[in-house]
Design an enzyme around this catalytic site. Structure first.
Site, PDB file in Angstrom:
ATOM      1  N   CYS A  31       3.719   8.416   2.563  1.00 40.78           N
ATOM      2  CA  CYS A  31       3.610   9.725   1.925  1.00 40.78           C
ATOM      3  C   CYS A  31       3.571  10.825   2.982  1.00 40.78           C
ATOM      4  O   CYS A  31       3.612  10.572   4.183  1.00 40.78           O
ATOM      5  CB  CYS A  31       2.362   9.763   1.053  1.00 40.78           C
TER       6      CYS A  31
ATOM      7  N   CYS B 172      -4.532   7.369   5.850  1.00 41.16           N
ATOM      8  CA  CYS B 172      -3.291   7.625   6.593  1.00 41.16           C
ATOM      9  C   CYS B 172      -3.601   7.868   8.073  1.00 41.16           C
ATOM     10  O   CYS B 172      -2.883   7.401   8.951  1.00 41.16           O
ATOM     11  CB  CYS B 172      -2.556   8.839   6.022  1.00 41.16           C
TER      12      CYS B 172
ATOM     13  N   ASP C 199       2.435   2.388   2.784  1.00 42.85           N
ATOM     14  CA  ASP C 199       2.630   2.988   4.112  1.00 42.85           C
ATOM     15  C   ASP C 199       2.859   1.913   5.162  1.00 42.85           C
ATOM     16  O   ASP C 199       2.159   0.912   5.194  1.00 42.85           O
ATOM     17  CB  ASP C 199       1.414   3.784   4.625  1.00 42.85           C
TER      18      ASP C 199
ATOM     19  N   CYS D 237       0.824  -1.208   0.000  1.00 49.29           N
ATOM     20  CA  CYS D 237       0.000   0.000   0.000  1.00 49.29           C
ATOM     21  C   CYS D 237       0.855   1.254   0.000  1.00 49.29           C
ATOM     22  O   CYS D 237       0.363   2.342  -0.276  1.00 49.29           O
ATOM     23  CB  CYS D 237      -0.891   0.047   1.223  1.00 49.29           C
TER      24      CYS D 237
END
Lengths: 146, 391
Positions: free
Chosen positions: A58, A102, A35, A33
């Site tokens: 990110c 996130c 992360d 993914c």
């Protein structure tokens, strides 16, 4: 695309690093993914006295980790468990819709660390019922390609 | 310092190009289809631009058709040939690293009953000519393979591909949007039937492209309507855009040698220094068979978007194949096709150079980039083991 607060936490992330002999360590996400978040807690008398994180991801993943660590520092374990990703996103002055996962990852990282703590100390938390730290679920909520 | 290193995304319009365009936005407003002098003058301007572009291809002016851009050219070439030849066959061959304008047009045709073979690529992004030969069937009507890849810059063996297509009497289309302006394409030498190009990749305006269509190629229209473009592409012409495109193409090919030398030198310097200065870094795409302006590398343990944000803060414009920069779940289909892991695809950085770049700018990038990569690595849980020498 990002708020000033997100950019500030991305540029100057709070609580980056590791804690040696941490009382709790949790890691969520996967490289697929894009992360991965890892959190370290030092817990004294049921209070999170120190917290550090490491994140591969990110800008919003780094900012979410940074903000979440600030929000749980000094809180009791129960208070940290009650923290939702929406509160993290709100404190960041919002995240773009495609980046909400996130903040969810940050919430999951906290729960994962406390899950580790609960296992080590044989503790029970109602909020962790059904929580699987190794769940490989897809937190992404991306729209259809135009 | 501000450094633009995203020329494969788009380029600035050159001053000479703008000067050529301005009269057609101000004084010359006639419709080229009109009989009167206002229209006739503009018809002439379009003819001049057509000549300018035809010359770069060593082609006839009547083989150049203006479109609304590279994506339209790709769509027209693929859907137009499919429609024209569907009674002869329904099989198309392409690659799995094409631009989405080609990939999605092919996927659309699959839903319409066509069959598409997507050729795989090797770790450098090259197709195998043997694979191509083996995938040809009796009912293959079209081969569409890009000249140069927009992400990794790899150049396909176009001469061999074109020869195979010709030998098998199959129409060959190439998406040359990234190659045009960097490479001489001679249609007298190369047996290609259709070439897609776009103005804004070579210092022309956005919103205008062209399709080179070899005389005799069977194709249906994509845009139906008026008799413009010899009845093959309807719609009142984007005159200023077309004039700018002609001028930009002419300039690109007048100065080709100088352009190639300048960019190759800068690219090699940037690429070699990055690989030398930053450990755990991998080049994406072929080292030699690559666009003169393309640098694409993956940095292990970090993610592309956070790199782009950090570079942007110091004035450097770049791009990445990370999912987080594209709004889709998966990282770039091109990088995954090379066999890169998701992690490495997420950690990719594309720097594409242009005529305006200088060595000073590259030095600035080489000064800024290593600490940015290091800062993100120091934050990354994937880097922990490396520091401890566990790996």
């Amino acid at each position: 695309m990002y708020s000033e607060i997100v950019m500030d936490h991305f540029t100057n992330p709070r609580n980056v690093g590791e804690i040696e002999n941490a009382d709790a360590v949790g890691q969520v996400g996967n490289p697929k993914c894009g992360d991965i978040m890892k959190m370290y807690f030092k817990i004294e008398d049921n209070v999170i006295v120190d917290v550090k994180f490491k994140t591969f991801g990110c800008g919003s993943a780094i900012a979410s980790s940074s903000m979440a660590t600030e929000m749980v520092k000094g809180k009791t374990v129960e208070e940290a468990l009650a923290l939702s990703n929406y509160e993290v996103a709100k404190e960041l002055d919002g995240l773009p819709p495609a980046k909400m996962h996130c903040s969810l990852l940050a919430e999951q990282a906290i729960k994962s660390a406390i899950f580790d703590y609960a296992q080590k100390h044989n503790l029970y938390y109602k909020e962790l019922e059904g929580f699987d730290p190794d769940a490989d679920e897809d937190h992404h909520d991306h729209g259809e390609e135009e | 310092m501000k450094v633009y290193l995203d020329y494969s995304a788009t380029t600035p319009v050159k001053p000479e190009v703008l000067d050529a365009m301005l009269p057609y936005l101000k004084d010359y407003y006639g419709n080229p289809s009109s009989l009167h002098s206002f229209g006739r003058e503009n018809k002439k301007a379009i003819d001049t631009a057509r000549d300018q572009i035809a010359k770069t291809f060593n082609a006839k002016p009547e083989e150049i058709f203006f479109t609304g851009g590279g994506s339209e050219s790709d769509n027209w070439a693929i859907k137009g040939v499919a429609a024209a030849l569907k009674t002869r066959g329904r099989h198309i061959i392409t690659t799995n690293i094409e631009h989405h304008a080609v990939l999605h047009a092919c996927q659309y045709l699959e839903k319409e009953g066509f069959e598409v073979t997507y050729l795989p690529v090797d770790e450098d992004g090259l197709i195998s000519v043997e694979d191509l030969k083996n995938s040809i069937r009796k009912d293959t009507i079209l081969i569409t393979i890009m000249y140069a890849n927009n992400e990794i810059g790899t150049l396909q063996p176009i001469e061999e591909i074109a020869a195979i297509a010709k030998e098998n009497k199959i129409i060959f289309h190439t998406d040359a949007v990234q190659a045009y302006g960097h490479i001489k394409i001679d249609t007298q030498q190369l047996p290609v039937d259709m070439i897609s190009i776009s103005a804004h990749k070579l210092y022309g305006p956005k919103g205008v492209g062209a399709l080179y269509l070899r005389k005799g190629t069977k194709i249906h229209n994509l845009i139906h309507g008026g008799a413009q473009e010899r009845k093959k592409r309807a719609g009142t012409e984007n005159i200023a855009g077309i004039v700018g495109f002609g001028k930009a193409a002419e300039m690109a090919y007048e100065n080709l040698e100088e352009h190639v030398q300048h960019l190759t030198e800068l690219r090699d310097y940037l690429l070699d220094e990055i690989l030398d200065k930053i450990p755990y870094t991998k080049l994406n795409g072929h080292r030699e068979k690559r666009l003169i302006n393309n640098v694409n590398v993956s940095f292990e343990f970090i993610e592309g978007e956070s790199m782009l944000l950090s570079l942007d803060m110091v004035g450097i414009a770049a791009s990445s194949g990370s999912a987080c920069t594209s709004g889709s779940l998966d990282p770039s289909h091109v990088l995954l096709s090379l066999g890169l892991s998701h992690e490495m695809a997420h950690g990719s950085l594309r720097l594409t150079l242009g005529d305006q770049n200088t060595k000073e700018e590259i030095d600035y990038v080489l000064e800024q980039l290593p600490p940015i990569v290091q800062r993100l690595r120091d934050m990354s849980p994937l880097y922990e083991n490396i520091k401890e020498g566990v790996r």
